[in-house]
Motif scaffolding. Structure first.
Motif, PDB file in Angstrom:
ATOM      1  N   PRO A  64       7.015 -35.561  -1.608  1.00  0.00           N
ATOM      2  CA  PRO A  64       5.991 -35.160  -2.581  1.00  0.00           C
ATOM      3  C   PRO A  64       6.592 -34.875  -3.945  1.00  0.00           C
ATOM      4  O   PRO A  64       7.655 -34.268  -4.064  1.00  0.00           O
ATOM      5  CB  PRO A  64       5.401 -33.888  -1.959  1.00  0.00           C
ATOM      6  CG  PRO A  64       6.488 -33.357  -1.093  1.00  0.00           C
ATOM      7  CD  PRO A  64       7.226 -34.550  -0.552  1.00  0.00           C
ATOM      8  N   LEU A  65       5.885 -35.316  -4.984  1.00  0.00           N
ATOM      9  CA  LEU A  65       6.314 -35.093  -6.358  1.00  0.00           C
ATOM     10  C   LEU A  65       5.388 -34.119  -7.074  1.00  0.00           C
ATOM     11  O   LEU A  65       5.723 -33.592  -8.122  1.00  0.00           O
ATOM     12  CB  LEU A  65       6.354 -36.431  -7.107  1.00  0.00           C
ATOM     13  CG  LEU A  65       6.900 -36.478  -8.519  1.00  0.00           C
ATOM     14  CD1 LEU A  65       8.328 -35.949  -8.567  1.00  0.00           C
ATOM     15  CD2 LEU A  65       6.855 -37.893  -9.068  1.00  0.00           C
ATOM     16  N   GLY A  66       4.213 -33.854  -6.518  1.00  0.00           N
ATOM     17  CA  GLY A  66       3.247 -32.953  -7.130  1.00  0.00           C
ATOM     18  C   GLY A  66       2.027 -33.694  -7.629  1.00  0.00           C
ATOM     19  O   GLY A  66       2.079 -34.885  -7.930  1.00  0.00           O
ATOM     20  N   ASN A  67       0.891 -33.003  -7.690  1.00  0.00           N
ATOM     21  CA  ASN A  67      -0.377 -33.553  -8.185  1.00  0.00           C
ATOM     22  C   ASN A  67      -0.807 -34.820  -7.445  1.00  0.00           C
ATOM     23  O   ASN A  67      -1.359 -35.748  -8.038  1.00  0.00           O
ATOM     24  CB  ASN A  67      -0.287 -33.852  -9.685  1.00  0.00           C
ATOM     25  CG  ASN A  67      -0.913 -32.742 -10.510  1.00  0.00           C
ATOM     26  OD1 ASN A  67      -0.640 -31.571 -10.266  1.00  0.00           O
ATOM     27  ND2 ASN A  67      -1.737 -33.095 -11.465  1.00  0.00           N
ATOM     28  N   GLY A  68      -0.536 -34.858  -6.153  1.00  0.00           N
ATOM     29  CA  GLY A  68      -0.945 -36.015  -5.375  1.00  0.00           C
ATOM     30  C   GLY A  68      -0.040 -37.218  -5.526  1.00  0.00           C
ATOM     31  O   GLY A  68      -0.389 -38.311  -5.058  1.00  0.00           O
ATOM     32  N   LEU A  69       1.116 -37.054  -6.172  1.00  0.00           N
ATOM     33  CA  LEU A  69       2.079 -38.145  -6.306  1.00  0.00           C
ATOM     34  C   LEU A  69       3.229 -37.967  -5.328  1.00  0.00           C
ATOM     35  O   LEU A  69       3.624 -36.840  -5.011  1.00  0.00           O
ATOM     36  CB  LEU A  69       2.636 -38.204  -7.736  1.00  0.00           C
ATOM     37  CG  LEU A  69       1.682 -38.639  -8.835  1.00  0.00           C
ATOM     38  CD1 LEU A  69       2.400 -38.651 -10.169  1.00  0.00           C
ATOM     39  CD2 LEU A  69       1.096 -40.021  -8.541  1.00  0.00           C
ATOM     40  N   TRP A  70       3.760 -39.099  -4.900  1.00  0.00           N
ATOM     41  CA  TRP A  70       4.881 -39.138  -3.971  1.00  0.00           C
ATOM     42  C   TRP A  70       5.899 -40.136  -4.503  1.00  0.00           C
ATOM     43  O   TRP A  70       5.537 -41.057  -5.237  1.00  0.00           O
ATOM     44  CB  TRP A  70       4.414 -39.559  -2.571  1.00  0.00           C
ATOM     45  CG  TRP A  70       3.369 -38.657  -1.989  1.00  0.00           C
ATOM     46  CD1 TRP A  70       2.079 -38.496  -2.413  1.00  0.00           C
ATOM     47  CD2 TRP A  70       3.530 -37.786  -0.873  1.00  0.00           C
ATOM     48  NE1 TRP A  70       1.425 -37.575  -1.636  1.00  0.00           N
ATOM     49  CE2 TRP A  70       2.284 -37.126  -0.677  1.00  0.00           C
ATOM     50  CE3 TRP A  70       4.581 -37.508  -0.010  1.00  0.00           C
ATOM     51  CZ2 TRP A  70       2.094 -36.200   0.347  1.00  0.00           C
ATOM     52  CZ3 TRP A  70       4.386 -36.586   1.011  1.00  0.00           C
ATOM     53  CH2 TRP A  70       3.159 -35.941   1.179  1.00  0.00           C
ATOM     54  N   ILE A  71       7.161 -39.946  -4.121  1.00  0.00           N
ATOM     55  CA  ILE A  71       8.205 -40.846  -4.594  1.00  0.00           C
ATOM     56  C   ILE A  71       9.007 -41.391  -3.424  1.00  0.00           C
ATOM     57  O   ILE A  71       9.340 -40.670  -2.482  1.00  0.00           O
ATOM     58  CB  ILE A  71       9.141 -40.152  -5.609  1.00  0.00           C
ATOM     59  CG1 ILE A  71      10.157 -41.151  -6.182  1.00  0.00           C
ATOM     60  CG2 ILE A  71       9.820 -38.931  -5.021  1.00  0.00           C
ATOM     61  CD1 ILE A  71      10.883 -40.670  -7.409  1.00  0.00           C
ATOM     62  N   GLY A  72       9.279 -42.708  -3.509  1.00  0.00           N
ATOM     63  CA  GLY A  72      10.161 -43.345  -2.542  1.00  0.00           C
ATOM     64  C   GLY A  72       9.559 -43.499  -1.164  1.00  0.00           C
ATOM     65  O   GLY A  72       8.364 -43.306  -0.943  1.00  0.00           O
ATOM     66  N   GLY A  73      10.434 -43.852  -0.236  1.00  0.00           N
ATOM     67  CA  GLY A  73      10.041 -44.108   1.134  1.00  0.00           C
ATOM     68  C   GLY A  73      10.475 -45.499   1.562  1.00  0.00           C
ATOM     69  O   GLY A  73      11.118 -46.233   0.802  1.00  0.00           O
ATOM     70  N   GLU A  74      10.133 -45.855   2.756  1.00  0.00           N
ATOM     71  CA  GLU A  74      10.512 -47.170   3.283  1.00  0.00           C
ATOM     72  C   GLU A  74       9.715 -48.265   2.574  1.00  0.00           C
ATOM     73  O   GLU A  74       8.504 -48.129   2.370  1.00  0.00           O
ATOM     74  CB  GLU A  74      10.265 -47.213   4.791  1.00  0.00           C
ATOM     75  CG  GLU A  74      11.149 -46.254   5.575  1.00  0.00           C
ATOM     76  CD  GLU A  74      10.883 -46.309   7.070  1.00  0.00           C
ATOM     77  OE1 GLU A  74      10.223 -47.277   7.529  1.00  0.00           O
ATOM     78  OE2 GLU A  74      11.335 -45.388   7.777  1.00  0.00           O
ATOM     79  N   PHE A  75      10.413 -49.356   2.230  1.00  0.00           N
ATOM     80  CA  PHE A  75       9.757 -50.367   1.414  1.00  0.00           C
ATOM     81  C   PHE A  75       8.905 -51.332   2.231  1.00  0.00           C
ATOM     82  O   PHE A  75       7.886 -51.834   1.725  1.00  0.00           O
ATOM     83  CB  PHE A  75      10.781 -51.169   0.606  1.00  0.00           C
ATOM     84  CG  PHE A  75      10.143 -52.029  -0.445  1.00  0.00           C
ATOM     85  CD1 PHE A  75       9.662 -51.485  -1.614  1.00  0.00           C
ATOM     86  CD2 PHE A  75       9.981 -53.395  -0.232  1.00  0.00           C
ATOM     87  CE1 PHE A  75       9.046 -52.262  -2.570  1.00  0.00           C
ATOM     88  CE2 PHE A  75       9.372 -54.188  -1.174  1.00  0.00           C
ATOM     89  CZ  PHE A  75       8.902 -53.624  -2.351  1.00  0.00           C
ATOM     90  N   ASP A  76       9.260 -51.616   3.470  1.00  0.00           N
ATOM     91  CA  ASP A  76       8.489 -52.599   4.241  1.00  0.00           C
ATOM     92  C   ASP A  76       7.024 -52.199   4.409  1.00  0.00           C
ATOM     93  O   ASP A  76       6.123 -53.038   4.223  1.00  0.00           O
ATOM     94  CB  ASP A  76       9.137 -52.842   5.607  1.00  0.00           C
ATOM     95  CG  ASP A  76      10.390 -53.711   5.505  1.00  0.00           C
ATOM     96  OD1 ASP A  76      10.604 -54.326   4.428  1.00  0.00           O
ATOM     97  OD2 ASP A  76      11.147 -53.770   6.485  1.00  0.00           O
ATOM     98  N   PRO A  77       6.714 -50.923   4.733  1.00  0.00           N
ATOM     99  CA  PRO A  77       5.291 -50.536   4.776  1.00  0.00           C
ATOM    100  C   PRO A  77       4.613 -50.678   3.416  1.00  0.00           C
ATOM    101  O   PRO A  77       3.437 -51.067   3.340  1.00  0.00           O
ATOM    102  CB  PRO A  77       5.332 -49.082   5.238  1.00  0.00           C
ATOM    103  CG  PRO A  77       6.634 -48.938   5.951  1.00  0.00           C
ATOM    104  CD  PRO A  77       7.580 -49.838   5.229  1.00  0.00           C
ATOM    105  N   MET A  78       5.345 -50.376   2.345  1.00  0.00           N
ATOM    106  CA  MET A  78       4.775 -50.547   1.000  1.00  0.00           C
ATOM    107  C   MET A  78       4.492 -52.020   0.728  1.00  0.00           C
ATOM    108  O   MET A  78       3.442 -52.371   0.165  1.00  0.00           O
ATOM    109  CB  MET A  78       5.741 -49.983  -0.045  1.00  0.00           C
ATOM    110  CG  MET A  78       5.266 -50.168  -1.481  1.00  0.00           C
ATOM    111  SD  MET A  78       3.745 -49.266  -1.850  1.00  0.00           S
ATOM    112  CE  MET A  78       4.365 -47.581  -1.933  1.00  0.00           C
ATOM    113  N   LEU A  79       5.398 -52.885   1.132  1.00  0.00           N
ATOM    114  CA  LEU A  79       5.197 -54.325   0.924  1.00  0.00           C
ATOM    115  C   LEU A  79       3.960 -54.809   1.664  1.00  0.00           C
ATOM    116  O   LEU A  79       3.180 -55.618   1.129  1.00  0.00           O
ATOM    117  CB  LEU A  79       6.434 -55.088   1.384  1.00  0.00           C
ATOM    118  CG  LEU A  79       6.419 -56.602   1.193  1.00  0.00           C
ATOM    119  CD1 LEU A  79       6.236 -56.968  -0.273  1.00  0.00           C
ATOM    120  CD2 LEU A  79       7.708 -57.212   1.733  1.00  0.00           C
ATOM    121  N   SER A  80       3.731 -54.327   2.866  1.00  0.00           N
ATOM    122  CA  SER A  80       2.539 -54.715   3.621  1.00  0.00           C
ATOM    123  C   SER A  80       1.266 -54.283   2.902  1.00  0.00           C
ATOM    124  O   SER A  80       0.286 -55.032   2.842  1.00  0.00           O
ATOM    125  CB  SER A  80       2.577 -54.091   5.023  1.00  0.00           C
ATOM    126  OG  SER A  80       3.658 -54.592   5.777  1.00  0.00           O
TER     127      SER A  80
END
Length: 201
Positions: free
Chosen positions: A105-121
């Protein structure tokens, strides 16, 4: 420092010291290439130590398709210049929460990073990206005490993340900076009258 070990849900009043989750808004006469009319989301901050953030509003000449294999979406997906450091490294900020494994979590409903394959899907399923997902090449970094020194010279104004996370991932360029300056309040109104390129004044 490892940003994955930090929590970023901190509200910072304008004019106070920075912290993870705050925004840095550049003063209007800062003409350095990466930071001219820049708005930076701080990802890491240690008082009198180092700091790390990404410029939110500086779109690059690259698209995600230029950098990543497996993107099936035809329309170019913009990539932003997060800063001058690690310019070969891709970061992403999003509103998807922990449906992306490994995100933080980055705040205000924002998040940073994570696994890229789920993001690509999610991208290839044609999820709406504007206001939800933004990609960055590189990051902005400060050595021990450097950010405090710049703050003492009024290089940056510190602001909490105002508005929703969706709003923070919409827009770019000079208009984005003007929006951030307006959110700082009347003390910073004078900043709005200085053009990004003084040659056009």
């Amino acid at each position: 420092m490892d940003y994955k070990s930090l929590l970023f849900n901190i509200d910072i009043p304008s004019g106070h010291m920075p912290a993870p989750g705050a925004l840095l808004v550049s003063e209007p006469f800062l003409h350095e290439e990466y930071f001219n009319h820049a708005v930076i989301a701080l990802v890491e901050y240690e008082p009198n130590g180092g700091a790390m953030g990404v410029v939110l509003n500086n779109v690059s000449d690259y698209s995600l398709q230029d950098l990543v294999e497996g993107v099936t979406v035809k329309e170019p997906i913009p990539v932003y210049c997060g800063g001058p450091m690690a310019a070969d490294r891709l970061f992403f900020i999003h509103t998807l929460g922990d449906i992306i494994p490994g995100t933080q979590p980055l705040g205000n409903g924002l998040w940073i990073g994570g696994e890229f394959d789920p993001m690509l899907s999610i991208i290839n399923d044609r999820y709406e990206l504007e206001g939800n997902i933004r990609f960055f090449l590189g990051y902005s970094g400060w050595s021990d005490g450097q950010l405090e020194e710049e703050l003492s010279r009024n290089v940056w104004a510190v602001s909490p993340m105002s508005g929703s996370g969706h709003e923070l991932l919409k827009g770019d360029g000079d208009a984005y900076w003007h929006r951030a300056v307006r959110s700082l309040g009347t003390d910073f109104r004078g900043w709005l009258y200085h053009p990004q390129n003084p040659m056009v004044n």
